[in-house]
Design an enzyme around this catalytic site. Structure first.
Site, PDB file in Angstrom:
ATOM      1  N   HIS A   1     106.397  28.567  69.514  1.00  0.00           N
ATOM      2  CA  HIS A   1     104.908  29.549  69.379  1.00  0.00           C
ATOM      3  C   HIS A   1     104.190  28.905  69.486  1.00  0.00           C
ATOM      4  CE1 HIS A   1     107.762  31.101  65.971  1.00  0.00           C
ATOM      5  NE2 HIS A   1     107.441  32.853  66.374  1.00  0.00           N
TER       6      HIS A   1
ATOM      7  N   HIS B   1     105.117  28.112  61.847  1.00  0.00           N
ATOM      8  CA  HIS B   1     105.445  28.427  63.075  1.00  0.00           C
ATOM      9  C   HIS B   1     104.811  27.537  64.544  1.00  0.00           C
ATOM     10  CE1 HIS B   1     102.250  31.568  61.954  1.00  0.00           C
ATOM     11  NE2 HIS B   1     101.795  31.367  63.390  1.00  0.00           N
TER      12      HIS B   1
ATOM     13  N   GLY C   1     108.050  27.999  56.672  1.00  0.00           N
ATOM     14  CA  GLY C   1     108.066  29.346  57.039  1.00  0.00           C
ATOM     15  C   GLY C   1     107.965  30.607  56.494  1.00  0.00           C
TER      16      GLY C   1
ATOM     17  N   LEU D   1     105.912  32.906  54.800  1.00  0.00           N
ATOM     18  CA  LEU D   1     104.453  32.789  55.553  1.00  0.00           C
ATOM     19  C   LEU D   1     103.990  33.241  53.196  1.00  0.00           C
ATOM     20  CD1 LEU D   1     103.046  34.779  57.994  1.00  0.00           C
ATOM     21  CD2 LEU D   1     103.362  32.625  57.388  1.00  0.00           C
TER      22      LEU D   1
ATOM     23  N   ASP E   1      96.445  33.633  59.055  1.00  0.00           N
ATOM     24  CA  ASP E   1      96.493  35.226  58.629  1.00  0.00           C
ATOM     25  C   ASP E   1      97.364  35.864  58.098  1.00  0.00           C
ATOM     26  OD1 ASP E   1      93.370  35.989  59.634  1.00  0.00           O
ATOM     27  OD2 ASP E   1      94.193  35.697  61.641  1.00  0.00           O
TER      28      ASP E   1
ATOM     29  N   HIS F   1     101.316  34.596  70.682  1.00  0.00           N
ATOM     30  CA  HIS F   1     101.244  34.865  70.260  1.00  0.00           C
ATOM     31  C   HIS F   1     103.848  33.884  69.614  1.00  0.00           C
ATOM     32  CE1 HIS F   1     102.310  34.578  65.104  1.00  0.00           C
ATOM     33  NE2 HIS F   1     103.829  35.254  65.463  1.00  0.00           N
TER      34      HIS F   1
ATOM     35  N   ARG G   1     117.092  31.861  23.497  1.00  0.00           N
ATOM     36  CA  ARG G   1     115.906  30.709  23.825  1.00  0.00           C
ATOM     37  C   ARG G   1     115.297  29.393  23.049  1.00  0.00           C
ATOM     38  NH1 ARG G   1     111.620  35.684  22.094  1.00  0.00           N
ATOM     39  NH2 ARG G   1     112.799  36.157  20.374  1.00  0.00           N
TER      40      ARG G   1
ATOM     41  N   SER H   1     107.184  34.422  23.683  1.00  0.00           N
ATOM     42  CA  SER H   1     108.665  34.580  24.206  1.00  0.00           C
ATOM     43  C   SER H   1     109.429  34.398  24.652  1.00  0.00           C
ATOM     44  CB  SER H   1     108.671  35.988  25.183  1.00  0.00           C
ATOM     45  OG  SER H   1     108.006  37.100  24.453  1.00  0.00           O
TER      46      SER H   1
ATOM     47  N   GLU I   1     104.444  34.575  38.070  1.00  0.00           N
ATOM     48  CA  GLU I   1     105.628  34.480  39.120  1.00  0.00           C
ATOM     49  C   GLU I   1     105.883  33.910  40.097  1.00  0.00           C
ATOM     50  OE1 GLU I   1     106.513  38.427  36.142  1.00  0.00           O
ATOM     51  OE2 GLU I   1     105.548  37.900  37.933  1.00  0.00           O
TER      52      GLU I   1
ATOM     53  N   PHE J   1     112.224  39.313  35.476  1.00  0.00           N
ATOM     54  CA  PHE J   1     111.839  39.045  36.906  1.00  0.00           C
ATOM     55  C   PHE J   1     111.890  37.985  37.558  1.00  0.00           C
ATOM     56  CE2 PHE J   1     109.402  40.954  32.504  1.00  0.00           C
ATOM     57  CZ  PHE J   1     109.343  42.566  33.153  1.00  0.00           C
TER      58      PHE J   1
ATOM     59  N   ASP K   1     113.680  47.488  24.429  1.00  0.00           N
ATOM     60  CA  ASP K   1     112.065  47.597  26.617  1.00  0.00           C
ATOM     61  C   ASP K   1     113.173  48.204  27.236  1.00  0.00           C
ATOM     62  OD1 ASP K   1     110.705  45.996  25.839  1.00  0.00           O
ATOM     63  OD2 ASP K   1     111.102  44.443  25.776  1.00  0.00           O
TER      64      ASP K   1
ATOM     65  N   HIS L   1     113.581  46.206  31.577  1.00  0.00           N
ATOM     66  CA  HIS L   1     113.532  44.837  31.406  1.00  0.00           C
ATOM     67  C   HIS L   1     115.376  44.451  31.008  1.00  0.00           C
ATOM     68  CE1 HIS L   1     109.492  45.434  30.725  1.00  0.00           C
ATOM     69  NE2 HIS L   1     109.409  44.501  30.329  1.00  0.00           N
TER      70      HIS L   1
END
Length: 656
Positions: free
Chosen positions: A26, A66, A114, A116, A151, A255, A343, A370, A397, A423, A455, A459
């Site tokens: 690039h 890049h 790399g 982005l 960008d 580019h 947990r 939690s 996250e 998640f 839930d 979930h």
């Protein structure tokens, strides 16, 4: 020609020649970013090229990865162990100069970039580590983190997550330099990108600066000087022309298209550069070494003397250089009959670990109540309390994972982060870079199955476990007893080159009598929990809370004189790496009646149970009901396991 301009031209040409020689890369970013990287490297960046892992160096993250050829050009000219031959082997197999920067592959590369936006998050993580360590050790940890972004980095949502965190925690040693050229890979950025980035970062709490001309090194120098002196994190927008000096300058065509001979000739003429390819004139080499290497070595020598005179020397060197070793005798052990939510057991194990590892920090994506991942009586990390060990990542996250990676890359701290297992999808790209960079970060994912219950299916994780197991160099552990959770934490904290993912339950997990010690998890990944009490008829394999179900089914089958073996397999990948004798001792090759039990996608179990085995898994999304109702509706009960074993025995006898 002015010395600085001549040096910049040498830097540009080495990079574009490497790209053209490889016919891959690039050149656009090389030509737009060279003046800002040169100014940063020769007037501000404090590094020692002969000691690239110096603890108190400035960190540099090329988030726009890049642009790697420019980074390698800078490293060569500045005296790092990157030779002209390495530049000639840009993007070639086994070289020090891969297509995108890779931590560990190239001296002077502080992060793998790399994908982005992730570089922004890792730079923020480095600044977190710096802020906390400076609060503890003072000037011995006084350094800056610089990130060069484009960008594309700022289009990615991760840049918002990370920058918001940096602003609210006032990471004042973080400086972001923005290559602002209005062009992305497919065309003008105006088609999809209109935010005023300085206003955006000001809203986060950054001090912002504008350099109108990206070739004006004095203006760039002034902006960086002010940014470093700012009491807040800083954002510098530098207006540039992509591919400046080439036939396609200012357009997306430059580019990612290597320059052909005509393009190189045009550039050479525009730069008034007439040296042979891959040639560095002696005056340029001497200038770079004086401006970067000598300045950095002087700073390093001064720091080494300060370290030698400091009472903190032993602690700093231990935290950065000595692998963690846990005294297992000081960890909580559980007796048969003990039970608690997975947990909560994890909370106990983690806090036992924290007592032995004072540099352990971490938190949750706004779920600490939690996930139970709070270090007791350790305070909350904030702008006003950088010594706090509990980090409020917020509902970020993905940002959490990249910040964790940055903390690990910086060194001196051990870090964990947590959220619900379902998640984990939000941060999988960050986990992948943890594994690729061999960073021993720790991910704690709770609420690990359909037993989450009311839930509902949004979930209840199904495919997440199998998806994460497919990532190379990643420990994925789903412990099946309280003592296995303790062992999982010990394994995770002692790891030096692999991240660890732990799946922990919301519901109770019970310690049951076992024929083997749960600590086998650490070295073997899998073990025989309970041997058969007669002639072996089948093997029951389980992870997590389903280990209790397997043992209950074993007891029920014994009433019919059907003797089974219960195998706990919390870390399937580690088991498959064991020698053949150990694997045979757990799963005899001649015993093909194997039943795997796991409240998750069955994907990945086939190579364990074989064509003759059975997998009791989940191939649909869950449902909203009480945990017991959901578990029973999906046939995770004794009756189904017992009938599955009997059916398998009948089929095999019929075939036999």
């Amino acid at each position: 020609m002015d010395e600085d301009i001549r040096n910049i031209h040498a830097m540009k040409m080495l990079a574009v020649e490497a790209i053209s020689n490889a016919n891959s890369g690039h050149p656009g970013i090389v030509l737009s970013v060279a003046p800002m990287l040169y100014t940063l490297a020769t007037r501000h960046l404090v590094v020692d090229p002969e000691n690239p892992q110096w603890i108190n160096r400035d960190r540099l993250v090329l988030s726009a990865g890049h642009g790697s050829a420019l980074l390698y050009s800078h490293l060569h000219l500045s005296g790092f162990d990157v030779s002209i031959d390495d530049l000639k082997r840009f993007r070639q197999r086994g070289s020090k100069t891969p297509g995108h920067p890779e931590f560990g592959a190239t001296p002077g590369v502080d992060a793998t970039t790399g994908p982005l936006g992730q570089g922004v998050g890792m730079a923020v993580g480095m600044a977190v580590a710096q802020k906390r360590l400076e609060a503890k050790f003072g000037d011995l940890m006084d350094h800056n983190t610089f990130a060069i972004v484009g960008d594309g980095d700022l289009m990615e949502g991760i840049s918002h997550e990370a920058a918001e965190f940096a602003g609210i925690n006032n990471l004042n040693k973080l400086v972001i330099l923005y290559d602002s050229n209005d062009v992305s890979l497919d065309g003008p950025t105006s088609r999809s990108f209109k935010t005023n980035q300085r206003d955006r970062f000001a809203a986060y709490g950054f001090d912002t600066f504008l350099v109108e001309n990206g070739d004006d090194i004095e203006a760039i120098d002034e902006a960086i000087t002010k940014a470093k002196a700012s009491p807040n994190p800083a954002f510098i927008e530098i207006r540039t022309i992509i591919g400046e000096g080439t036939p396609n300058e200012g357009t997306n065509k430059i580019h990612g298209a290597p320059l052909d001979e005509n393009g190189l000739d045009v550039l050479r003429n525009n730069l008034d550069w007439h040296e042979a390819p891959f040639t560095v004139p002696a005056d340029v080499e001497e200038s770079f070494r004086e401006k970067v290497m000598v300045r950095g070595q002087q700073a390093h020598a001064k720091w080494e003397q300060e370290l030698a005179d400091s009472t903190d020397r032993a602690e700093i060197l231990r935290d950065f250089e000595v692998p963690v070793s846990i005294d297992a005798s000081k960890l909580t052990t559980f007796k048969p009959g003990d039970k608690n939510a997975g947990r909560k057991v994890g909370h106990t194990a983690m806090n036992d670990i924290a007592k032995q590892v004072p540099n352990l920090i971490g938190g949750a994506a706004d779920l600490v109540s939690s996930t139970k991942t709070e270090i007791d009586d350790a305070g909350t990390f904030s702008a006003d309390n950088p010594l706090g060990k509990n980090i409020p990542f917020g509902v970020h996250e993905f940002g959490m994972s990249t910040i964790m990676n940055g903390i690990a890359l910086h060194g001196g701290l051990k870090v964990f982060g947590s959220t619900f297992a379902v998640f984990s999808d939000y941060l999988k790209a960050g986990i992948r870079l943890s594994a690729l960079q061999k960073l021993p970060v720790i991910y704690v994912f709770t609420h690990d199955s359909i037993a989450v219950g009311q839930d509902g299916p949004t979930h209840q994780p199904i495919e997440q476990l199998a998806g994460l197991q497919s990532i190379p160099n990643l420990n994925v552990v789903r412990p099946g007893s309280p003592n296995e959770i303790v062992s999982a934490w010990k394994m995770a904290i002692e790891s030096t080159n692999r991240p660890t993912v732990m799946f922990l339950s919301r519901q109770d997990i019970q310690e049951l009598p076992s024929d083997n010690n749960a600590s086998l998890l650490e070295k073997r990944g899998c073990y025989v929990a309970n041997f058969e009490k007669g002639k072996l008829s089948a093997i029951l394999l389980a992870t997590g809370t389903e280990l209790e179900l397997a043992k209950a089914a074993q007891a029920e089958l014994e009433k019919d004189k059907i003797f089974t073996r219960v195998v706990s397999m919390p870390d399937q990948a580690k088991f498959l790496q064991q020698d053949i004798l150990y694997r045979e001792s757990v799963l005899p090759n001649n015993q093909r009646r194997r039943i795997a039990i796991e409240m998750a996608s069955p994907l990945g179990w086939a190579n364990i149970v074989g064509l003759d085995g059975k997998i009791i898994g989940t191939e649909t999304f869950g449902e909203s009901a009480t945990p017991d109702e959901v578990i029973d509706d999906f046939d995770f009960n004794i009756d189904n396991v017992v009938s599955s074993v009997k059916n398998l025995l009948f089929k095999m006898e019929k075939v036999g």
